[in-house]
Design a protein around this motif. Structure first.
Motif, PDB file in Angstrom:
ATOM      1  N   ALA A   9      -4.677  -2.198   6.760  1.00  0.00           N
ATOM      2  CA  ALA A   9      -5.489  -2.159   6.809  1.00  0.00           C
ATOM      3  C   ALA A   9      -5.535  -2.579   5.331  1.00  0.00           C
ATOM      4  O   ALA A   9      -3.922  -2.268   5.001  1.00  0.00           O
ATOM      5  CB  ALA A   9      -6.988  -1.275   7.055  1.00  0.00           C
ATOM      6  N   GLU A  10      -5.552  -3.423   4.205  1.00  0.00           N
ATOM      7  CA  GLU A  10      -6.225  -3.777   2.817  1.00  0.00           C
ATOM      8  C   GLU A  10      -5.780  -2.190   2.201  1.00  0.00           C
ATOM      9  O   GLU A  10      -4.921  -2.232   1.161  1.00  0.00           O
ATOM     10  CB  GLU A  10      -7.249  -4.283   2.303  1.00  0.00           C
ATOM     11  CG  GLU A  10      -6.296  -5.418   2.902  1.00  0.00           C
ATOM     12  CD  GLU A  10      -7.882  -6.261   1.978  1.00  0.00           C
ATOM     13  OE1 GLU A  10      -8.195  -6.266   0.893  1.00  0.00           O
ATOM     14  OE2 GLU A  10      -7.948  -7.922   2.812  1.00  0.00           O
ATOM     15  N   ASP A  11      -6.529  -1.493   2.917  1.00  0.00           N
ATOM     16  CA  ASP A  11      -6.240   0.329   2.267  1.00  0.00           C
ATOM     17  C   ASP A  11      -5.119   0.942   2.569  1.00  0.00           C
ATOM     18  O   ASP A  11      -5.437   2.067   2.148  1.00  0.00           O
ATOM     19  CB  ASP A  11      -7.063   1.016   2.440  1.00  0.00           C
ATOM     20  CG  ASP A  11      -7.643   1.050   3.233  1.00  0.00           C
ATOM     21  OD1 ASP A  11      -7.239   1.215   5.505  1.00  0.00           O
ATOM     22  OD2 ASP A  11      -8.608   1.656   4.053  1.00  0.00           O
ATOM     23  N   GLY A  12      -4.555   0.501   3.353  1.00  0.00           N
ATOM     24  CA  GLY A  12      -2.850   1.262   3.728  1.00  0.00           C
ATOM     25  C   GLY A  12      -3.289   2.061   4.916  1.00  0.00           C
ATOM     26  O   GLY A  12      -1.675   2.123   4.941  1.00  0.00           O
ATOM     27  N   SER A  13      -4.131   2.229   5.760  1.00  0.00           N
ATOM     28  CA  SER A  13      -4.417   2.482   6.332  1.00  0.00           C
ATOM     29  C   SER A  13      -3.899   1.506   7.941  1.00  0.00           C
ATOM     30  O   SER A  13      -3.508   0.359   7.677  1.00  0.00           O
ATOM     31  CB  SER A  13      -6.029   3.441   7.428  1.00  0.00           C
ATOM     32  OG  SER A  13      -6.393   2.448   7.063  1.00  0.00           O
ATOM     33  N   SER A  28      -4.728   5.964   4.634  1.00  0.00           N
ATOM     34  CA  SER A  28      -4.551   5.188   3.170  1.00  0.00           C
ATOM     35  C   SER A  28      -3.208   6.235   2.641  1.00  0.00           C
ATOM     36  O   SER A  28      -1.840   6.026   2.132  1.00  0.00           O
ATOM     37  CB  SER A  28      -5.114   4.927   2.785  1.00  0.00           C
ATOM     38  OG  SER A  28      -6.298   5.839   2.279  1.00  0.00           O
ATOM     39  N   GLU A  29      -2.863   7.669   3.113  1.00  0.00           N
ATOM     40  CA  GLU A  29      -2.432   8.355   2.286  1.00  0.00           C
ATOM     41  C   GLU A  29      -0.726   8.184   2.734  1.00  0.00           C
ATOM     42  O   GLU A  29       0.324   8.702   1.842  1.00  0.00           O
ATOM     43  CB  GLU A  29      -2.739  10.110   1.666  1.00  0.00           C
ATOM     44  CG  GLU A  29      -4.814   9.762   1.630  1.00  0.00           C
ATOM     45  CD  GLU A  29      -5.769   9.499   2.311  1.00  0.00           C
ATOM     46  OE1 GLU A  29      -4.869  10.007   3.826  1.00  0.00           O
ATOM     47  OE2 GLU A  29      -6.213   9.732   1.663  1.00  0.00           O
ATOM     48  N   HIS A  38       3.934  -3.009   2.823  1.00  0.00           N
ATOM     49  CA  HIS A  38       3.458  -3.944   3.271  1.00  0.00           C
ATOM     50  C   HIS A  38       3.809  -3.604   5.314  1.00  0.00           C
ATOM     51  O   HIS A  38       5.289  -3.525   4.550  1.00  0.00           O
ATOM     52  CB  HIS A  38       2.750  -5.541   3.408  1.00  0.00           C
ATOM     53  CG  HIS A  38       1.822  -5.806   4.003  1.00  0.00           C
ATOM     54  ND1 HIS A  38       0.991  -5.681   4.220  1.00  0.00           N
ATOM     55  CD2 HIS A  38       2.446  -7.422   5.054  1.00  0.00           C
ATOM     56  CE1 HIS A  38       0.439  -6.757   4.759  1.00  0.00           C
ATOM     57  NE2 HIS A  38       1.528  -7.384   5.442  1.00  0.00           N
TER      58      HIS A  38
END
Length: 75
Positions: A9-13, A28-29, A38
């Motif tokens: 996902a765009e949020d990093g998750s 995301s963290e 990416h």
């Protein structure tokens, strides 16, 4: 252990499939701490999952690609 990216996902998750077929995910963290910018579906990564007592074994606690990031040697 090794895994293949399933979603990102765009949020990093995202999520990945372990070689044994289990689906694992990360918040995301975890991605923010990976030094990666990416990942794409199908890409191979290394992961550590929370399999401690009380852990569910499906949450990724570390995500990396060998040779990318601090302390990683390119082989």
């Amino acid at each position: 252990m090794q895994a293949s990216i399933h979603t990102f996902a765009e949020d990093g998750s995202g999520s990945a499939l372990l070689d044994d077929g289990r689906l694992v995910s990360w918040p995301s963290e975890v991605f923010a701490g990976s030094a990666l910018r990416h990942v794409r579906p199908g890409q191979r990564v290394s992961v550590e999952v929370d399999d401690s007592e009380g852990g569910d074994g499906t949450t990724v606690t570390r995500l990396w690609i060998v040779g990318i990031g601090e302390g990683e040697t390119i082989r």
